[in-house]
Design a protein around this motif. Structure first.
Motif, PDB file in Angstrom:
ATOM      1  N   GLU A   1       0.716   3.651   2.024  1.00  0.00           N
ATOM      2  CA  GLU A   1       1.071   3.919   3.419  1.00  0.00           C
ATOM      3  C   GLU A   1       2.308   3.126   3.826  1.00  0.00           C
TER       4      GLU A   1
ATOM      5  N   SER B   1      -4.335   6.507   5.251  1.00  0.00           N
ATOM      6  CA  SER B   1      -4.794   7.176   4.038  1.00  0.00           C
ATOM      7  C   SER B   1      -5.951   8.117   4.339  1.00  0.00           C
TER       8      SER B   1
ATOM      9  N   THR C   1       0.843  -1.187   0.000  1.00  0.00           N
ATOM     10  CA  THR C   1       0.000   0.000   0.000  1.00  0.00           C
ATOM     11  C   THR C   1       0.885   1.247   0.000  1.00  0.00           C
TER      12      THR C   1
END
Length: 134
Positions: free
Chosen positions: A28, A122, A26
């Motif tokens: 992140e 996010s 991801t």
């Protein structure tokens, strides 16, 4: 052995990399630990100019072009100035707005410390299929 969710084989369009695994992560996860600011203690909010320090809550705008491997963190915001969405998305570019805290990372080759992004979540995402052309 990694599960199919964590690893997949490279694209079949590039025959030289058919057997090389590709890690899927991801934004992140990729941006955690990413250095920000020009110096060890030099991060500022792009909107109001406030100096940002270790443990401050911050928001970062980052993007990655469709064919690129690296993410670019181009804007850092304090808690009060952070936008709620990705403004003016760009076609062909994945854009994210993530929030977290500033931490410190040691850069061993340069033997220096830099502020970095930590504890990210996010806030907004714009996929490469959204937006106008550059």
């Amino acid at each position: 052995m990694p599960s199919d969710d964590a690893c997949r084989h490279g694209s079949t369009t590039n025959s030289t990399h058919d057997d090389e695994p590709t890690v899927i992560a991801t934004p992140e996860a990729v941006l955690t630990g990413h250095p920000v600011g020009p110096r060890s203690n030099g991060a500022v909010c792009i909107s109001c100019g406030e100096a940002l320090h270790e443990t401050d809550i911050v928001f970062a705008y980052a993007y990655r072009c469709a064919e690129a491997a690296d993410w670019i963190v181009s804007r850092l915001y304090c808690l009060e100035c952070a936008p709620g969405r990705v403004r003016s998305p760009t076609l062909g570019v994945t854009e994210v707005l993530v929030g977290g805290r500033l931490g410190t990372i040691t850069l061993p080759t340069a033997r220096t410390h830099r502020q970095c992004l930590t504890e990210l979540q996010s806030r907004a995402v714009s996929p490469p299929t959204d937006g106008c052309g550059p």
